[in-house]
Design a protein around this motif. Structure first.
Motif, mmCIF file in Angstrom:
data_model
loop_
_atom_site.group_PDB
_atom_site.id
_atom_site.type_symbol
_atom_site.label_atom_id
_atom_site.label_comp_id
_atom_site.label_asym_id
_atom_site.label_seq_id
_atom_site.Cartn_x
_atom_site.Cartn_y
_atom_site.Cartn_z
ATOM 1 N N ALA A 7 0.808 -1.230 0.000
ATOM 2 C CA ALA A 7 0.000 0.000 0.000
ATOM 3 C C ALA A 7 0.838 1.276 0.000
ATOM 4 N N HIS A 8 1.927 1.328 0.752
ATOM 5 C CA HIS A 8 2.661 2.597 0.778
ATOM 6 C C HIS A 8 3.336 2.884 -0.563
ATOM 7 N N HIS A 9 3.558 1.886 -1.383
ATOM 8 C CA HIS A 9 4.127 2.129 -2.708
ATOM 9 C C HIS A 9 3.123 2.794 -3.650
ATOM 10 N N ALA A 75 -1.063 3.851 4.871
ATOM 11 C CA ALA A 75 -1.326 4.218 3.475
ATOM 12 C C ALA A 75 -2.643 3.617 2.993
ATOM 13 N N ALA A 76 -2.889 2.366 3.322
ATOM 14 C CA ALA A 76 -4.139 1.714 2.903
ATOM 15 C C ALA A 76 -5.347 2.428 3.501
ATOM 16 N N GLY A 80 -7.781 4.390 1.070
ATOM 17 C CA GLY A 80 -9.143 3.867 1.152
ATOM 18 C C GLY A 80 -10.146 4.949 1.507
ATOM 19 N N ALA A 81 -9.785 5.805 2.456
ATOM 20 C CA ALA A 81 -10.674 6.912 2.829
ATOM 21 C C ALA A 81 -10.888 7.853 1.649
ATOM 22 N N ARG A 85 -13.678 3.542 0.065
ATOM 23 C CA ARG A 85 -13.824 2.099 0.230
ATOM 24 C C ARG A 85 -12.518 1.522 0.762
ATOM 25 N N ALA A 86 -12.638 0.410 1.431
ATOM 26 C CA ALA A 86 -11.441 -0.255 1.940
ATOM 27 C C ALA A 86 -10.619 -0.780 0.773
#
Length: 156
Positions: A7-9, A75-76, A80-81, A85-86
């Motif tokens: 996610a952070h990428h 990051a996710a 997502g926010a 959505r997640a």
């Protein structure tokens, strides 16, 4: 095929200007962006991903550290926010110019930068964002196709 990204990428790819941990790392990162440009989707993963590949021969590689997993979680949550959505591991994203522009706008205004706290690249990424992502290798296109910026200058 899909590009496997932690996610952070999703954030790092926005400001990547050709700098990295080693020449092998940057060459690999460029290849990953070329795959995205060719139309591959992103699949979110937990832990080391396609960008991390050149570092994985080192058993102490930072990509395996808890603080990096924490960065992925932050990051996710932030992305997502933004998307409403997640985005859990296994989620697939299509990196359209619209999505990239939305991520970059949120990155520039700090909305999705919680994961960047304590990152050694944070100052560079802040400068790239402040310069409207000039030099970033992930190019924005008006034809709804994500392109790798072949004319993007290499940073010293």
């Amino acid at each position: 095929m899909t590009v496997r990204l932690r996610a952070h990428h999703l954030l790092c790819m926005l400001t990547y200007v050709g700098r990295g941990y080693s020449p092998a790392f940057t060459a690999n990162y460029d290849r990953v962006l070329e795959r995205l440009a060719a139309g591959e989707e992103i699949e979110l993963v937990t832990g080391p991903d396609d960008i991390c590949a050149p570092l994985l021969d080192d058993p102490g590689a930072h990509c395996r550290l808890d603080r990096i997993r924490d960065r992925d979680e932050a990051a996710a949550l932030a992305v997502g926010a933004l998307l409403g959505r997640a985005i859990p591991p296994g989620e697939r994203l299509v990196p359209t110019p619209v999505l990239v522009a939305r991520l970059r706008a949120a990155f520039r205004d700090g909305t999705i930068r919680a994961a960047c706290a304590g990152c050694e690249w944070s100052e560079l990424c802040t400068a790239v964002a402040a310069a409207d992502f000039a030099g970033a290798r992930l190019d924005r296109s008006t034809d709804r196709v994500l392109r790798f910026g072949p004319s993007a200058p290499r940073c010293p």
